[in-house]
Design an enzyme around this catalytic site. Structure first.
Site, PDB file in Angstrom:
ATOM      1  N   GLY A   1       2.799 -11.005   6.095  1.00 52.24           N
ATOM      2  CA  GLY A   1       4.140 -10.493   5.766  1.00 52.24           C
ATOM      3  C   GLY A   1       4.998 -10.362   7.022  1.00 52.24           C
ATOM      4  O   GLY A   1       4.514  -9.932   8.062  1.00 52.24           O
TER       5      GLY A   1
ATOM      6  N   ARG B   1       1.048 -17.853   3.805  1.00 48.40           N
ATOM      7  CA  ARG B   1      -0.366 -17.548   3.611  1.00 48.40           C
ATOM      8  C   ARG B   1      -1.050 -18.865   3.295  1.00 48.40           C
ATOM      9  O   ARG B   1      -0.582 -19.614   2.445  1.00 48.40           O
ATOM     10  CB  ARG B   1      -0.536 -16.554   2.461  1.00 48.40           C
ATOM     11  CG  ARG B   1       0.024 -15.188   2.835  1.00 48.40           C
ATOM     12  CD  ARG B   1      -0.281 -14.120   1.805  1.00 48.40           C
ATOM     13  NE  ARG B   1       0.115 -12.819   2.328  1.00 48.40           N
ATOM     14  CZ  ARG B   1       1.153 -12.101   1.885  1.00 48.40           C
ATOM     15  NH1 ARG B   1       1.900 -12.552   0.911  1.00 48.40           N
ATOM     16  NH2 ARG B   1       1.434 -10.931   2.425  1.00 48.40           N
TER      17      ARG B   1
ATOM     18  N   ASP C   1      -4.078  -7.642   9.628  1.00 49.36           N
ATOM     19  CA  ASP C   1      -5.526  -7.885   9.679  1.00 49.36           C
ATOM     20  C   ASP C   1      -5.938  -9.245   9.099  1.00 49.36           C
ATOM     21  O   ASP C   1      -6.900  -9.846   9.576  1.00 49.36           O
ATOM     22  CB  ASP C   1      -6.317  -6.728   9.044  1.00 49.36           C
ATOM     23  CG  ASP C   1      -5.871  -6.397   7.642  1.00 49.36           C
ATOM     24  OD1 ASP C   1      -4.936  -7.069   7.149  1.00 49.36           O
ATOM     25  OD2 ASP C   1      -6.461  -5.491   7.031  1.00 49.36           O
TER      26      ASP C   1
ATOM     27  N   THR D   1       3.139  -5.291  11.432  1.00 45.01           N
ATOM     28  CA  THR D   1       3.238  -5.064   9.984  1.00 45.01           C
ATOM     29  C   THR D   1       3.909  -3.711   9.769  1.00 45.01           C
ATOM     30  O   THR D   1       3.670  -2.774  10.537  1.00 45.01           O
ATOM     31  CB  THR D   1       1.855  -5.054   9.297  1.00 45.01           C
ATOM     32  OG1 THR D   1       1.949  -4.347   8.039  1.00 45.01           O
ATOM     33  CG2 THR D   1       0.779  -4.349  10.110  1.00 45.01           C
TER      34      THR D   1
ATOM     35  N   ASP E   1       3.129  -1.664   7.602  1.00 44.80           N
ATOM     36  CA  ASP E   1       2.169  -0.711   7.025  1.00 44.80           C
ATOM     37  C   ASP E   1       1.506   0.208   8.050  1.00 44.80           C
ATOM     38  O   ASP E   1       0.970   1.250   7.683  1.00 44.80           O
ATOM     39  CB  ASP E   1       1.063  -1.457   6.265  1.00 44.80           C
ATOM     40  CG  ASP E   1       1.614  -2.341   5.162  1.00 44.80           C
ATOM     41  OD1 ASP E   1       2.687  -2.023   4.643  1.00 44.80           O
ATOM     42  OD2 ASP E   1       0.960  -3.343   4.836  1.00 44.80           O
TER      43      ASP E   1
ATOM     44  N   ASP F   1      -1.301  -0.208   9.442  1.00 51.19           N
ATOM     45  CA  ASP F   1      -2.683  -0.011   8.982  1.00 51.19           C
ATOM     46  C   ASP F   1      -3.720  -0.672   9.887  1.00 51.19           C
ATOM     47  O   ASP F   1      -4.789  -1.064   9.426  1.00 51.19           O
ATOM     48  CB  ASP F   1      -2.832  -0.532   7.540  1.00 51.19           C
ATOM     49  CG  ASP F   1      -2.463  -2.005   7.413  1.00 51.19           C
ATOM     50  OD1 ASP F   1      -1.888  -2.559   8.367  1.00 51.19           O
ATOM     51  OD2 ASP F   1      -2.734  -2.589   6.355  1.00 51.19           O
TER      52      ASP F   1
ATOM     53  N   ARG G   1       0.842  -0.772   1.368  1.00 50.74           N
ATOM     54  CA  ARG G   1      -0.408  -1.353   0.860  1.00 50.74           C
ATOM     55  C   ARG G   1      -1.411  -0.251   0.523  1.00 50.74           C
ATOM     56  O   ARG G   1      -1.101   0.600  -0.295  1.00 50.74           O
ATOM     57  CB  ARG G   1      -0.992  -2.331   1.886  1.00 50.74           C
ATOM     58  CG  ARG G   1      -1.729  -3.479   1.236  1.00 50.74           C
ATOM     59  CD  ARG G   1      -2.228  -4.466   2.265  1.00 50.74           C
ATOM     60  NE  ARG G   1      -1.207  -5.391   2.697  1.00 50.74           N
ATOM     61  CZ  ARG G   1      -0.929  -6.535   2.084  1.00 50.74           C
ATOM     62  NH1 ARG G   1      -1.583  -6.887   1.016  1.00 50.74           N
ATOM     63  NH2 ARG G   1       0.007  -7.346   2.535  1.00 50.74           N
TER      64      ARG G   1
HETATM   65  O1  F6P Z   1       1.914  -5.737   4.347  1.00 49.83           O
HETATM   66  C1  F6P Z   1       3.285  -5.581   4.204  1.00 49.83           C
HETATM   67  C2  F6P Z   1       3.653  -5.408   2.760  1.00 49.83           C
HETATM   68  O2  F6P Z   1       5.061  -5.292   2.664  1.00 49.83           O
HETATM   69  C3  F6P Z   1       2.961  -4.257   2.032  1.00 49.83           C
HETATM   70  O3  F6P Z   1       3.535  -3.016   2.325  1.00 49.83           O
HETATM   71  C4  F6P Z   1       3.098  -4.701   0.598  1.00 49.83           C
HETATM   72  O4  F6P Z   1       2.068  -4.146  -0.192  1.00 49.83           O
HETATM   73  C5  F6P Z   1       2.960  -6.192   0.680  1.00 49.83           C
HETATM   74  O5  F6P Z   1       3.272  -6.554   2.009  1.00 49.83           O
HETATM   75  C6  F6P Z   1       3.862  -6.958  -0.244  1.00 49.83           C
HETATM   76  O6  F6P Z   1       3.556  -8.308  -0.112  1.00 49.83           O
HETATM   77  P1  F6P Z   1       4.423  -9.478  -0.742  1.00 49.83           P
HETATM   78  O7  F6P Z   1       5.657  -9.632   0.098  1.00 49.83           O
HETATM   79  O8  F6P Z   1       3.529 -10.664  -0.648  1.00 49.83           O
HETATM   80  O9  F6P Z   1       4.756  -9.073  -2.134  1.00 49.83           O
END
Ligand code: F6P
Length: 328
Positions: free
Chosen positions: A15, A76, A107, A130, A132, A134, A176
């Site tokens: 992301g 991805r 990660d 990120t 998050d 995390d 997340r």
């Molecule tokens: O990891 C970043 C994040 O924005 C998370 O907070 C969220 O759960 C996820 O990515 C959303 O992913 P996507 O953009 O693939 O929907």
């Protein structure tokens, strides 16, 4: 200084997060500073397999320090998860004479880098980026601070409506599986309750807390809910549940979503990204590999990528205590 590294590839994966561009800029400029060639790899691991490389010099990264998203794009890749995909990636890097990689992401990105290093002994350094927050081995990931400021700004605005109409708002934030965004933004925005996966408040205590805040004279409330919260109901179900059990509030839901990932990075994230980019390139030039650069006790420190992906970034217990006192 390692004589083996003459060309470094830099890529972003997973992301996007505000400050990714500032990190790319820092890696590119540090390479220029040390007279090392640098190539930008487009669309992460997918781009490595396709050989989507473009030479970058100090001027290629002008005007991006303040931009959200990533100029290198992100993707991805399923194919990179296969040995065949990684063989193609290795062949592409070798034919472009790329000697090492700086991978910017979370990660998933670091796991990909580790597997690749194990198979091909290819030097890799990770930069944690990120919203998050995390990742183990750094108190802050790039993008977290900006996301917090965005969330606080949104909640401040939502509060205007909440207080004008005596409403209760459930505001869902990203993160997340962890509650860093919810806890920090909840404290910063003065939320009445904060629901995070690390502490399951339970539905009864949530109702109790809302009743208490009503009795104490509050006419509106904001409850910040982390998307990974384990209370057993999503924000819309929470709304139905509270409406069924409390007549006192008119309830609304606001899911902030991807606006939390966009926008111009905060000064903190720009500075962090600049420091991390320098440290990443210098670490490679010292002949080290498989480390993540991180911010610990105000300093740039290295954590092995294996630890970074395995360890859990813990919620700040002291801040949790502060939030309990603030929501009294
Ligand atoms: O990891 C970043 C994040 O924005 C998370 O907070 C969220 O759960 C996820 O990515 C959303 O992913 P996507 O953009 O693939 O929907």
């Amino acid at each position: 200084m390692s004589k083996n590294i003459k060309k470094i590839g830099v890529m972003t994966s997973g992301g996007d997060a505000p400050g990714m561009n500032a990190a790319i800029r820092s890696v590119v400029r540090t390479c220029a500073y040390y007279n090392i060639e640098c190539v930008g790899i487009y669309r992460g691991f997918e781009g490595i397999m396709e050989g989507d490389f473009r030479s970058m010099d100090a001027r290629s990264v002008k005007g991006i320090v303040n931009k959200g998203g990533t100029v290198l794009k992100s993707a991805r890749s399923k194919e990179f998860r296969t040995p065949e995909g990684r063989k193609i990636a290795h062949d592409q890097l070798k034919s472009a004479n790329v000697d090492a990689l700086v991978v910017i992401g979370g990660d998933g990105t670091f796991n990909g880098g580790l597997v690749f290093n194990k198979e091909y002994d290819f030097p890799i350094i990770g930069i944690p980026c990120t919203i998050d927050n995390d990742i183990f081995g750094t108190t802050h990931t790039i993008g977290f601070d900006t996301a917090l400021n965005t969330v606080v700004d949104c909640i401040d605005k939502i509060r205007d409506t909440a207080s004008s109409h005596n409403r209760l708002f459930f505001v869902e934030v990203m993160g997340r599986d962890v509650g860093h965004i919810a806890l920090n933004a909840g404290v910063g925005a003065g939320a009445e309750e904060i629901l995070i996966p690390e502490e399951n408040l339970g539905l009864d205590r949530l109702l109790e807390s809302l009743h208490r805040s009503k009795r104490s004279g509050k006419s509106s409330s904001i409850v910040v809910v982390a998307e990974g919260d384990k209370i057993g109901k999503n924000v819309f179900e929470l709304k139905d549940y509270v409406e069924a059990n409390m007549d006192e509030y008119d309830v609304r839901v606001s899911v902030l979503g991807h606006m939390q990932r966009g926008g111009s990075p905060s000064c903190f994230d720009r500075v962090l990204a600049s420091r991390m980019g320098v440290k990443a390139v210098e670490t490679l030039l010292e002949g080290k590999t498989n480390y993540m650069v991180g911010l610990l006790n105000e300093k740039m420190e290295l954590t092995h990528l294996r630890e970074a992906v395995k360890g859990k970034s813990k919620i700040d217990r002291e801040l949790l205590r502060v939030s309990e006192i603030m929501t009294t």
